[in-house]
Design a protein around this motif. Structure first.
Motif, PDB file in Angstrom:
ATOM      1  N   ALA A   1      -6.148  -6.272  -1.424  1.00 40.70           N
ATOM      2  CA  ALA A   1      -4.906  -5.509  -1.324  1.00 40.70           C
ATOM      3  C   ALA A   1      -3.752  -6.391  -0.878  1.00 40.70           C
ATOM      4  O   ALA A   1      -3.932  -7.388  -0.174  1.00 40.70           O
ATOM      5  CB  ALA A   1      -5.076  -4.349  -0.352  1.00 40.70           C
ATOM      6  N   SER A   2      -2.561  -5.968  -1.271  1.00 39.66           N
ATOM      7  CA  SER A   2      -1.353  -6.676  -0.864  1.00 39.66           C
ATOM      8  C   SER A   2      -0.881  -6.174   0.501  1.00 39.66           C
ATOM      9  O   SER A   2      -1.337  -5.141   0.997  1.00 39.66           O
ATOM     10  CB  SER A   2      -0.242  -6.446  -1.886  1.00 39.66           C
ATOM     11  OG  SER A   2       0.204  -5.100  -1.827  1.00 39.66           O
ATOM     12  N   THR A   3       0.062  -6.894   1.064  1.00 36.19           N
ATOM     13  CA  THR A   3       0.701  -6.484   2.308  1.00 36.19           C
ATOM     14  C   THR A   3       1.264  -5.077   2.161  1.00 36.19           C
ATOM     15  O   THR A   3       1.062  -4.217   3.023  1.00 36.19           O
ATOM     16  CB  THR A   3       1.841  -7.468   2.652  1.00 36.19           C
ATOM     17  OG1 THR A   3       1.304  -8.788   2.731  1.00 36.19           O
ATOM     18  CG2 THR A   3       2.519  -7.118   3.955  1.00 36.19           C
ATOM     19  N   THR A   4       1.958  -4.853   1.064  1.00 41.07           N
ATOM     20  CA  THR A   4       2.583  -3.551   0.807  1.00 41.07           C
ATOM     21  C   THR A   4       1.546  -2.446   0.687  1.00 41.07           C
ATOM     22  O   THR A   4       1.725  -1.360   1.251  1.00 41.07           O
ATOM     23  CB  THR A   4       3.439  -3.616  -0.468  1.00 41.07           C
ATOM     24  OG1 THR A   4       4.442  -4.618  -0.290  1.00 41.07           O
ATOM     25  CG2 THR A   4       4.098  -2.293  -0.779  1.00 41.07           C
ATOM     26  N   GLU A   5       0.467  -2.691  -0.009  1.00 42.15           N
ATOM     27  CA  GLU A   5      -0.564  -1.670  -0.190  1.00 42.15           C
ATOM     28  C   GLU A   5      -1.180  -1.250   1.140  1.00 42.15           C
ATOM     29  O   GLU A   5      -1.404  -0.054   1.377  1.00 42.15           O
ATOM     30  CB  GLU A   5      -1.649  -2.161  -1.143  1.00 42.15           C
ATOM     31  CG  GLU A   5      -1.169  -2.280  -2.570  1.00 42.15           C
ATOM     32  CD  GLU A   5      -2.120  -3.031  -3.481  1.00 42.15           C
ATOM     33  OE1 GLU A   5      -2.079  -2.757  -4.696  1.00 42.15           O
ATOM     34  OE2 GLU A   5      -2.907  -3.884  -2.998  1.00 42.15           O
ATOM     35  N   VAL A   6      -1.443  -2.216   2.013  1.00 43.81           N
ATOM     36  CA  VAL A   6      -2.019  -1.886   3.319  1.00 43.81           C
ATOM     37  C   VAL A   6      -0.997  -1.130   4.157  1.00 43.81           C
ATOM     38  O   VAL A   6      -1.317  -0.110   4.782  1.00 43.81           O
ATOM     39  CB  VAL A   6      -2.522  -3.148   4.044  1.00 43.81           C
ATOM     40  CG1 VAL A   6      -2.953  -2.829   5.471  1.00 43.81           C
ATOM     41  CG2 VAL A   6      -3.687  -3.764   3.272  1.00 43.81           C
ATOM     42  N   GLY A   7       0.243  -1.582   4.152  1.00 45.52           N
ATOM     43  CA  GLY A   7       1.285  -0.888   4.900  1.00 45.52           C
ATOM     44  C   GLY A   7       1.476   0.536   4.425  1.00 45.52           C
ATOM     45  O   GLY A   7       1.617   1.470   5.232  1.00 45.52           O
TER      46      GLY A   7
ATOM     47  N   GLY B   1     -10.339   0.773   4.332  1.00 46.04           N
ATOM     48  CA  GLY B   1      -9.521   0.028   3.385  1.00 46.04           C
ATOM     49  C   GLY B   1      -8.278   0.785   3.016  1.00 46.04           C
ATOM     50  O   GLY B   1      -8.094   1.924   3.431  1.00 46.04           O
ATOM     51  N   PRO B   2      -7.445   0.168   2.289  1.00 46.87           N
ATOM     52  CA  PRO B   2      -7.573  -1.146   1.652  1.00 46.87           C
ATOM     53  C   PRO B   2      -7.452  -2.288   2.660  1.00 46.87           C
ATOM     54  O   PRO B   2      -6.939  -2.098   3.761  1.00 46.87           O
ATOM     55  CB  PRO B   2      -6.402  -1.163   0.666  1.00 46.87           C
ATOM     56  CG  PRO B   2      -5.359  -0.319   1.321  1.00 46.87           C
ATOM     57  CD  PRO B   2      -6.124   0.768   2.024  1.00 46.87           C
ATOM     58  N   HIS B   3      -7.952  -3.463   2.248  1.00 51.42           N
ATOM     59  CA  HIS B   3      -7.933  -4.643   3.105  1.00 51.42           C
ATOM     60  C   HIS B   3      -7.228  -5.804   2.414  1.00 51.42           C
ATOM     61  O   HIS B   3      -7.398  -5.999   1.213  1.00 51.42           O
ATOM     62  CB  HIS B   3      -9.364  -5.074   3.457  1.00 51.42           C
ATOM     63  CG  HIS B   3     -10.116  -4.036   4.207  1.00 51.42           C
ATOM     64  ND1 HIS B   3     -11.261  -3.483   3.720  1.00 51.42           N
ATOM     65  CD2 HIS B   3      -9.877  -3.435   5.385  1.00 51.42           C
ATOM     66  CE1 HIS B   3     -11.717  -2.594   4.592  1.00 51.42           C
ATOM     67  NE2 HIS B   3     -10.883  -2.535   5.612  1.00 51.42           N
TER      68      HIS B   3
END
Length: 76
Positions: free
Chosen positions: A60-66, A50-52
Motif C-alpha cells: 500500500a501507498s502512504t495515501t492508502e494507509v492514511g 491492513g493495508p500495510h
C-alpha cells in the motif's frame, strides 16, 4: 516525525502512522481524549488488518494507509 529518507522520497511508500499518531498525542494533550482514542483505535485496526506499507510487508501507498485510518475514524 522521521528522518529525511532520501531513498524513498517521492515514491509514496512512507508509513504515515507515526505522523498520525503524533496528531493523536497532540489531541490528547489538548484535552480531546475521545478523539485521540478514536485515532489510536483506527491505527491499531489498520496495523492488524491492513493495508500495510512496504516497511510492514505490504504494498500500500502512504495515501492508502492514511485513507484507511481516516475511514475507520469516520466510521467510529
Amino acid at each position: 516525525v522521521h528522518g529525511s529518507a532520501p531513498d524513498i522520497y517521492g515514491r509514496g511508500i512512507a508509513n504515515p502512522i507515526g505522523m498520525i499518531w503524533s496528531g493523536a498525542m497532540m489531541l490528547e494533550f489538548l484535552g480531546q481524549a475521545q478523539a485521540a482514542a478514536a485515532i489510536l483505535q483506527a491505527i491499531e485496526d489498520v496495523i492488524r488488518s491492513g493495508p500495510h506499507t512496504p516497511d510492514l510487508g505490504g504494498t500500500a501507498s502512504t495515501t492508502e494507509v492514511g485513507q484507511a485510518i481516516a475511514q475507520r475514524v469516520a466510521a467510529g
